[in-house]
Design a protein around this motif. Structure first.
Motif, short mmCIF file in Angstrom:
data_model
loop_
_atom_site.label_atom_id
_atom_site.label_comp_id
_atom_site.label_asym_id
_atom_site.label_seq_id
_atom_site.Cartn_x
_atom_site.Cartn_y
_atom_site.Cartn_z
N PRO A 1 0.81 -1.38 -0.05
CA PRO A 1 0.05 -0.05 0.09
C PRO A 1 0.99 1.10 -0.02
CG PRO A 1 -0.09 -1.23 2.28
CD PRO A 1 0.77 -2.03 1.30
N LEU B 1 -4.94 1.89 0.34
CA LEU B 1 -5.83 0.83 0.19
C LEU B 1 -7.23 1.07 -0.60
CD1 LEU B 1 -5.35 -0.85 3.65
CD2 LEU B 1 -4.72 -1.96 1.35
N SER B 2 -7.51 2.39 -0.06
CA SER B 2 -8.79 2.86 -0.69
C SER B 2 -8.84 3.06 -2.16
CB SER B 2 -9.27 4.30 -0.13
OG SER B 2 -9.66 4.17 1.06
N GLN C 1 -1.43 4.29 4.55
CA GLN C 1 -1.54 2.96 3.97
C GLN C 1 -3.05 2.71 3.76
OE1 GLN C 1 -0.24 -0.62 6.17
NE2 GLN C 1 1.83 -0.49 5.18
N GLN C 2 -3.89 3.52 4.40
CA GLN C 2 -5.28 3.21 4.51
C GLN C 2 -5.94 4.00 3.26
OE1 GLN C 2 -7.42 1.09 6.72
NE2 GLN C 2 -5.28 0.50 6.96
N VAL D 1 0.77 -4.95 4.95
CA VAL D 1 -0.13 -4.17 5.67
C VAL D 1 -0.09 -3.94 7.20
CG1 VAL D 1 -2.75 -3.58 5.83
CG2 VAL D 1 -1.87 -4.66 3.87
N TYR E 1 -13.15 -5.52 3.23
CA TYR E 1 -12.14 -4.37 3.77
C TYR E 1 -12.49 -2.99 3.61
CZ TYR E 1 -8.12 -2.70 6.45
OH TYR E 1 -7.58 -2.05 7.52
N PRO F 1 -11.29 0.70 4.41
CA PRO F 1 -10.10 1.29 5.00
C PRO F 1 -10.57 2.23 5.88
CG PRO F 1 -9.89 0.86 2.51
CD PRO F 1 -11.44 0.47 2.93
#
Length: 618
Positions: free
Chosen positions: A206, A258-259, A254-255, A236, A302, A304
């Motif tokens: 990510p 991920l999105s 990172q989030q 992650v 998942y 984010p």
């Protein structure tokens, strides 16, 4: 995963350092563990498969100890080349005139023979009837795409040479002898494009550059007709480990990525969390395999998390640079300096090279930053377009950057060679050479020729080279040492040394002399403090020393600062890193600089300049 155990061939690819070998090895261990006879093949010339499985492997198919259904092989380009030469020459011994046989032997010493030989060995395993599953751990993306394009290109070259009435000659041997190779290449293309036979899995992290590279590569594969694709998002951070401002900032970034991955990629995707310890040995690999295939964490399921804005970041204090290291990256006594950054993929070579180039430019030295990596992301790092001509970095008075564009390099190379031969040969001979230059191996020759052009330039005080991952860099740097005097033009003539030969040999010698002179060249390895990068760099250092190129500098990257080790997870990672840092100081005699793990990716000039100050001081 979606296609688990439905296809026979599994390719793992992606940017260097994202965990391809780990994911490929974990998959192979899992498949073997459920009773499928499995072979894992690495096509990376700087393979670390043996390090992961903690046993010798090599060029022959080798059983993995403790796993009766698992076998492995590391394709050795040098051994593959010798095997290819013998297969090509053996049927012709005694059947063609001795003079012609000598010319053919000389022809097969061409550097392009190594490329096609390694590829031929790779295609053998695409049709392996003895295994139910074949897992390919590939080289970093740019070189893997080149590998996958080869069967289509070579099949066309051989077919053309067979029907054109010119004797059926190619730069890797007579077309008649290569008929079996063409059939093999055609079968390879069919297998790669068949979604019932092949699954192509991209491993990303990510972060910005791995995702950019994966997006670009997925498009390239679609262009080649390869459509069965999946994604593993590796590395992650577990949220429980992010209990301080620094780690919360990294977790938040990172989030965000991920999105972005959820929005960008439409292929099936899985998440794998970063372990506190490195993944080595069959037990650890089986654990990852089960997380991939038994109870996978699906990206689609998942959500984010959005983090609070405006969190302050801790100040990281690191030891200052010593004067010896600073001296290695600046000009001495008016001499020009070349600085090479090499190492395993994903260790941060591009960022360190970019930071170094900004630092030398700030010291008043006219600097060129050049990348030899076909999957370079310099443009993303500098947030500015990069071309194959030196381009000034906006806002910097002493800094230019460029990359080697393979397509343009081939075009210029062909024009140069044909311009030279037209002055010496009749039109029939020129047309023969022109057809020879349509060979796929011309790309490597042209890329090498362009590298020589940049390496011998005199209009910059400092040239900083951001290189491809280790195996491909070693091949590039060996070429001027190993290049046979029978150059591409001489394939078609048995005359003595030509003027073109003399000029080329002179340029090669200049590059060799410069790289071997520590007063003109700083050869540096970048690594993070873990087993695999250290082992790979150590082996490469010894190989370079064998051709007279000594290592002058080591950068230990992504080092965790004491101030952020606030929980058990981070402390375990920190202890692991400290153990490997001690190992680095034992293994490498060159000065070592530590660069900390930073809160944000090194993208943009301001962050790169701060990294340059951390590396070299003011």
């Amino acid at each position: 995963m979606t296609n688990s155990l439905r296809t026979k061939l599994y390719f793992f690819s992606g940017k260097g350092g994202v965990g391809k070998t780990t994911m490929a090895s974990a998959s192979a261990v899992y498949f073997a563990g459920v009773g499928m006879k499995t072979l894992i093949v690495t096509t990376d010339p700087a393979s670390n498969l043996a390090d992961v499985f903690e046993q010798p492997i090599g060029h022959k198919v080798t059983p993995i100890e403790g796993l009766p259904d698992l076998f492995a092989v590391e394709i050795d380009p040098d051994k593959a080349t010798e095997e290819y030469k013998e297969r090509t020459l053996a049927p012709l011994r005694g059947l063609i005139p001795a003079e012609s046989f000598v010319v053919l032997e000389e022809q097969l010493r061409s550097p392009c023979t190594a490329e096609i030989a390694a590829f031929e060995r790779f295609t053998d395993f695409l049709q392996d009837p003895d295994c139910e599953i074949v897992v390919f751990d590939t080289a970093p993306t740019g070189h893997t795409l080149r590998l996958l394009e080869l069967p289509m290109e070579w099949s066309g070259v051989i077919e053309k040479a067979t029907r054109d009435g010119s004797g059926g000659q190619t730069c890797i041997g007579p077309a008649a002898v290569l008929a079996e190779s063409k059939a093999k290449f055609d079968r390879a293309v069919t297998a790669l494009r068949d979604s019932k036979q092949t699954t192509f899995i991209f491993v990303v992290q990510p972060e910005a550059t791995p995702n950019y590279e994966a997006e670009r590569s997925i498009s390239e594969l679609l262009r080649l007709g390869i459509r069965s694709q999946e994604l593993i998002v590796n590395g992650v951070y577990p949220q429980s480990a992010c209990d301080n401002a620094f780690m919360l900032r990294r977790f938040a970034k990172q989030q965000e990525f991920l999105s972005q991955i959820k929005r960008t990629f439409s292929v099936p995707a899985r998440l794998i969390q970063l372990e506190a310890n490195e993944i080595k040995g069959k037990g650890a690999l089986l654990g990852i395999g089960e997380r991939l295939y038994v109870m996978p964490m699906k990206l689609a399921d998942y959500e984010p998390q959005k983090m609070e804005a405006g969190r302050s970041l801790p100040v990281i204090h690191f030891r200052g640079i010593n004067s010896d290291t600073r001296r290695l990256v600046v000009c001495q006594n008016g001499r020009k300096r070349n600085i090479f950054f090499a190492g395993k993929g994903g260790v941060g070579k591009t960022s360190v090279a970019a930071a170094t180039s900004l630092w030398t430019a700030s010291q008043g030295y006219k600097t060129l930053l050049l990348t030899t990596d076909p999957a370079s992301h310099l443009a993303q790092v500098f947030e500015q377009m990069v071309t194959d001509k030196p381009t000034a970095i906006k806002g910097e008075s002493n800094l230019w950057m460029a990359h080697i564009d393979a397509l343009n390099a081939v075009k210029e190379y062909k024009e140069k060679i044909l311009g030279e031969v037209r002055q010496k040969y009749n039109e029939e001979r020129v047309m023969t050479i022109k057809e020879e230059l349509d060979s796929p191996c011309t790309e490597e020759m042209a890329t090498f020729d362009k590298f020589i052009d940049f390496a011998t330039r005199k209009d910059f005080d400092v040239k900083v080279f951001d290189t491809a991952p280790t195996g491909h860099t070693l091949r590039l740097l060996r070429l001027p040492v190993d290049w046979n005097k029978q150059l591409e033009i001489k394939i078609f003539t048995t005359t003595g040394e030509t003027e073109a030969d003399k000029i080329s040999k002179s340029r090669f010698k200049e590059v060799i002399d410069t790289m071997q002179d520590v007063n003109q060249t700083t050869f540096s390895f970048v690594m993070y403090p873990e087993h695999t990068p250290i082992e790979e760099s150590s082996r490469a250092m010894e190989e370079l020393s064998g051709i007279g190129i000594e290592t002058s500098l080591v950068v230990a990257n992504f080092v965790l600062a004491d101030s952020i080790m606030t929980n058990d997870y981070l402390k375990r990672r920190g202890l692991m890193q400290r153990r490997y840092l001690r190992e680095m100081y034992k293994r490498f005699t060159a000065p070592i600089i530590q660069l900390p793990l930073l809160a944000d990716d090194l993208i943009g000039k301001e962050r790169l300049k701060q990294a340059g100050l951390m590396l070299y001081g003011r």
